[in-house]
Write a protein that holds these residues in place. Structure first.
Motif, PDB file in Angstrom:
ATOM      1  N   TYR A 155       0.829  -1.202   0.000  1.00 47.74           N
ATOM      2  CA  TYR A 155       0.000   0.000   0.000  1.00 47.74           C
ATOM      3  C   TYR A 155       0.865   1.255   0.000  1.00 47.74           C
ATOM      4  O   TYR A 155       0.671   2.173  -0.813  1.00 47.74           O
ATOM      5  N   ILE A 156       1.871   1.302   0.888  1.00 44.21           N
ATOM      6  CA  ILE A 156       2.728   2.483   0.960  1.00 44.21           C
ATOM      7  C   ILE A 156       3.594   2.604  -0.292  1.00 44.21           C
ATOM      8  O   ILE A 156       3.777   3.700  -0.846  1.00 44.21           O
ATOM      9  N   VAL A 157       4.138   1.489  -0.780  1.00 50.55           N
ATOM     10  CA  VAL A 157       4.923   1.535  -2.026  1.00 50.55           C
ATOM     11  C   VAL A 157       4.047   2.038  -3.172  1.00 50.55           C
ATOM     12  O   VAL A 157       4.497   2.844  -4.006  1.00 50.55           O
ATOM     13  N   TYR A 158       2.807   1.594  -3.230  1.00 47.88           N
ATOM     14  CA  TYR A 158       1.875   2.035  -4.273  1.00 47.88           C
ATOM     15  C   TYR A 158       1.596   3.537  -4.157  1.00 47.88           C
ATOM     16  O   TYR A 158       1.583   4.268  -5.160  1.00 47.88           O
ATOM     17  N   LEU A 160       3.550   5.725  -2.918  1.00 52.19           N
ATOM     18  CA  LEU A 160       4.766   6.467  -3.224  1.00 52.19           C
ATOM     19  C   LEU A 160       5.126   6.438  -4.706  1.00 52.19           C
ATOM     20  O   LEU A 160       5.688   7.402  -5.226  1.00 52.19           O
ATOM     21  N   THR A 161       4.812   5.338  -5.387  1.00 58.83           N
ATOM     22  CA  THR A 161       5.296   5.153  -6.765  1.00 58.83           C
ATOM     23  C   THR A 161       4.209   4.925  -7.801  1.00 58.83           C
ATOM     24  O   THR A 161       4.452   5.081  -9.004  1.00 58.83           O
ATOM     25  N   GLY A 162       3.031   4.472  -7.375  1.00 60.72           N
ATOM     26  CA  GLY A 162       1.999   4.077  -8.333  1.00 60.72           C
ATOM     27  C   GLY A 162       2.170   2.660  -8.832  1.00 60.72           C
ATOM     28  O   GLY A 162       1.411   2.210  -9.697  1.00 60.72           O
ATOM     29  N   VAL A 163       3.145   1.914  -8.290  1.00 63.39           N
ATOM     30  CA  VAL A 163       3.412   0.526  -8.692  1.00 63.39           C
ATOM     31  C   VAL A 163       2.867  -0.413  -7.614  1.00 63.39           C
ATOM     32  O   VAL A 163       3.189  -0.266  -6.432  1.00 63.39           O
ATOM     33  N   PHE A 199      -5.028  -8.466  -6.158  1.00 63.63           N
ATOM     34  CA  PHE A 199      -3.801  -8.465  -5.371  1.00 63.63           C
ATOM     35  C   PHE A 199      -2.625  -7.903  -6.170  1.00 63.63           C
ATOM     36  O   PHE A 199      -2.579  -7.985  -7.392  1.00 63.63           O
ATOM     37  N   SER A 200      -1.655  -7.369  -5.435  1.00 67.29           N
ATOM     38  CA  SER A 200      -0.452  -6.815  -6.052  1.00 67.29           C
ATOM     39  C   SER A 200       0.422  -7.922  -6.634  1.00 67.29           C
ATOM     40  O   SER A 200       0.330  -9.086  -6.250  1.00 67.29           O
ATOM     41  N   ALA A 209      10.682  -0.694  -6.898  1.00 68.50           N
ATOM     42  CA  ALA A 209       9.380  -0.412  -7.504  1.00 68.50           C
ATOM     43  C   ALA A 209       9.485   0.725  -8.508  1.00 68.50           C
ATOM     44  O   ALA A 209       8.644   0.859  -9.394  1.00 68.50           O
ATOM     45  N   GLY A 210      10.490   1.545  -8.365  1.00 64.17           N
ATOM     46  CA  GLY A 210      10.656   2.709  -9.234  1.00 64.17           C
ATOM     47  C   GLY A 210      10.936   3.935  -8.395  1.00 64.17           C
ATOM     48  O   GLY A 210      11.195   3.855  -7.191  1.00 64.17           O
ATOM     49  N   CYS A 211      10.859   5.070  -9.020  1.00 60.77           N
ATOM     50  CA  CYS A 211      11.164   6.328  -8.337  1.00 60.77           C
ATOM     51  C   CYS A 211       9.910   6.950  -7.732  1.00 60.77           C
ATOM     52  O   CYS A 211       8.777   6.669  -8.153  1.00 60.77           O
ATOM     53  N   LEU A 212      10.136   7.788  -6.749  1.00 61.57           N
ATOM     54  CA  LEU A 212       9.070   8.522  -6.096  1.00 61.57           C
ATOM     55  C   LEU A 212       8.302   9.363  -7.118  1.00 61.57           C
ATOM     56  O   LEU A 212       8.911   9.987  -7.990  1.00 61.57           O
ATOM     57  N   ARG A 213       6.974   9.340  -7.022  1.00 61.00           N
ATOM     58  CA  ARG A 213       6.165  10.144  -7.937  1.00 61.00           C
ATOM     59  C   ARG A 213       6.585  11.614  -7.835  1.00 61.00           C
ATOM     60  O   ARG A 213       6.754  12.146  -6.742  1.00 61.00           O
ATOM     61  N   SER A 214       6.734  12.253  -8.979  1.00 62.15           N
ATOM     62  CA  SER A 214       7.313  13.595  -9.014  1.00 62.15           C
ATOM     63  C   SER A 214       6.516  14.602  -8.190  1.00 62.15           C
ATOM     64  O   SER A 214       7.091  15.410  -7.448  1.00 62.15           O
ATOM     65  N   GLU A 215       5.184  14.574  -8.298  1.00 62.38           N
ATOM     66  CA  GLU A 215       4.382  15.545  -7.557  1.00 62.38           C
ATOM     67  C   GLU A 215       4.477  15.318  -6.053  1.00 62.38           C
ATOM     68  O   GLU A 215       4.451  16.253  -5.253  1.00 62.38           O
ATOM     69  N   LEU A 216       4.628  14.056  -5.655  1.00 60.00           N
ATOM     70  CA  LEU A 216       4.769  13.739  -4.243  1.00 60.00           C
ATOM     71  C   LEU A 216       6.155  14.118  -3.746  1.00 60.00           C
ATOM     72  O   LEU A 216       6.314  14.634  -2.632  1.00 60.00           O
TER      73      LEU A 216
END
Length: 500
Positions: A155-158, A160-163, A199-200, A209-216
């Motif tokens: 949930y937190i990774v999602y 933060l990244t959308g993944v 499920f993920s 998972a990737g990089c932090l979403r830019s707007e966040l």
């Protein structure tokens, strides 16, 4: 570039920051409430997300060059998200009693042996799957809106990244994951009537998972190139952060809960299930860990200090001396002879009995506060000895221990563990093993460390090693033979209805 590890727990989250050489620079903590009633044990996942944002924002003020973040979390608790990724209901904690009938239905449909063979778990309503089934059956209109089912790590990774990805060790805590095929179990999900698409995606421990979403990233004060890594269940992170990568060493997490986490490749699955031991995929293909634990390790020590510390607390305040050392007293390193059953929050492995209760036996007028305090420490060690013997029946040995957590600061307790378990115990300088494990995996993913052993050489530092003493071991074992009879003797007297 700074490395960081985020540990999401049941009462709060902590972000620890490390420099590229592995030295811990600082940490930030925020707590959040849980709601417990007779009907439900729940958490507001919005409060968890707010706390995560707060620790990241505060850390970024001091360390804006955090280049990587690893996320580890406690297990079982899940959240349902709607089509807009908004939570549909509070998250159900593992202690929530809902899901009992659904767990029984799964066991009847597939058989406990089959479920254990697939998932590595003895069926129990504490896991996510029975509770998800409860939501589907008892809140059908709400569940029909669910588009994702997530545990706290993914949930937190999602967020933060959308993944949407979850590591193998945390996926295991759902009771819906096939530990050998390393995918969601069609048999379990079909029996539960659930769509796997909810499920993920399962991934190995330590997968970026990737990089932090830019707007966040902008709102948090971090760079948009901050790498986010899916780490693991918190106990697995603690093992990695203790340098335990294979069966040659075992981590002893001496915190609120006492937990020993051995690594193994060969085992007797029937014996594991019989004693309530989970089987969790580890970092090397074909390797696993399990959790041998007592709910009340440091928690029982704290209870004694808070409730019965008395003059020791006053003396500690007046003199500045540690209340722990005052209560440990002038120990001769030999058994007190008292028997403490440390089931003050129920029994964990190997009995897995929520109705069991604690007991202190053998008291006389000659016993002191220090005697009882040390006997509590002995009781936790005896419980771990019981786990050691049950694990041996399944073909799993406990190798030399690496001790972390608050209990690892007690010379008396560590020597006691070495004597009772009859293995060397090494105290580690790393206070936050879970955070260190997360940062190590981030460092490997980011290319700062060649591999985990290289990360361990930079970040893990051993302190004193306590060796077992043959004479003390023999004396403790004489007491332990009596300890093994206590649970069976006491349990029939502890009717759960009288202890609520």
């Amino acid at each position: 570039m700074r490395l960081s590890g985020l540990d999401i727990g049941t009462t709060g989250c902590k972000l620890s920051v490390f420099d590229p050489d592995g030295a811990m620079l600082g940490s930030v903590y925020r707590d959040y409430p849980a709601r417990r009633t007779h009907q439900a044990h729940e958490m507001d996942v919005g409060a968890i997300w707010d706390a995560v944002r707060e620790v990241l924002t505060q850390a970024a003020r001091t360390y804006p060059d955090i280049g990587g973040l690893g996320v580890a979390s406690f297990g079982e608790t899940f959240v349902l998200l709607d089509e807009n990724d908004a939570p549909l209901a509070p998250a159900m904690l593992y202690t929530d009693s809902r899901g009992e009938s659904q767990c029984a239905a799964l066991s009847e449909a597939l058989g406990e042996t089959c479920i254990a063979a697939i998932t590595g778990l003895k069926p129990h309503p504490m896991y996510s799957l029975p509770k998800i089934m409860w939501m589907k059956e008892r809140r059908p209109e709400l569940f029909a809106r669910a588009r994702r089912v997530m545990l706290m790590e993914d949930y937190i990774v999602y967020k933060l990244t959308g993944v949407a990805q979850i590591d193998y060790s945390l996926a295991t805590r759902t009771m819906a994951f096939d530990i050998r095929r390393l995918c969601w179990s069609e048999d379990l999900l079909n029996a539960a009537g659930l769509d796997p698409a909810l499920f993920s995606r399962p991934v190995p421990t330590g997968t970026p998972a990737g990089c932090l979403r830019s707007e966040l990233a902008h709102s948090l004060g971090l760079g948009g190139d901050t790498l986010i890594v899916s780490v693991s269940h918190d106990q697995v992170a603690a093992a990695i952060g203790s340098g335990v990568f294979d069966p040659s060493a075992t981590v002893d997490g001496a915190g609120t809960v006492e937990c020993i986490t051995p690594v193994f490749t060969d085992f007797d699955p029937a014996e594991m299930a019989r004693n309530g031991y989970c089987i969790v995929p580890f970092i090397q293909p074909g390797s696993y860990v399990t959790y041998a634990f007592c709910y009340t390790g440091g928690a029982l020590v704290k209870w004694f200090i808070d409730q019965l510390g008395g003059h020791a607390l006053e003396e500690s305040r007046d003199t500045g001396a540690s209340v722990y050392s005052l209560l440990e007293g002038e120990s001769d390193g030999m058994p007190t002879g008292l028997l403490v059953l440390p089931h003050f929050s129920g029994a964990a492995t190997p009995n897995m009995d929520a109705g069991s209760r604690g007991a202190i036996l053998g008291l006389t007028l000659s016993h002191t506060r220090q005697d009882i305090y040390r006997a509590i420490m002995e009781g936790v060690c005896y419980e771990m000895r019981l786990n050691q013997e049950r694990l041996a029946l399944a073909g799993i040995g406990i190798a030399p221990l690496r001790a972390t957590g608050g209990g690892a600061r007690s010379d008396v307790w560590l020597q006691m563990k070495a004597d009772i378990l009859n293995v060397p115990v090494t105290a580690l300088a790393t206070a936050e093993a879970g955070a260190a494990g997360s940062a190590m995996l981030v460092g490997v993913a980011a290319g700062i460390f060649r591999d985990l052993p290289a990360a361990a050489s930079a970040m893990i530092h051993e302190q004193r090693t306590y060796l077992p003493r043959p004479e003390a071991h023999a004396r403790y074992m004489a007491v332990y033979e009596r300890y093994k009879k206590v649970y069976d003797a006491i349990r029939p007297l502890m009717e759960e209805s009288t202890c609520l």
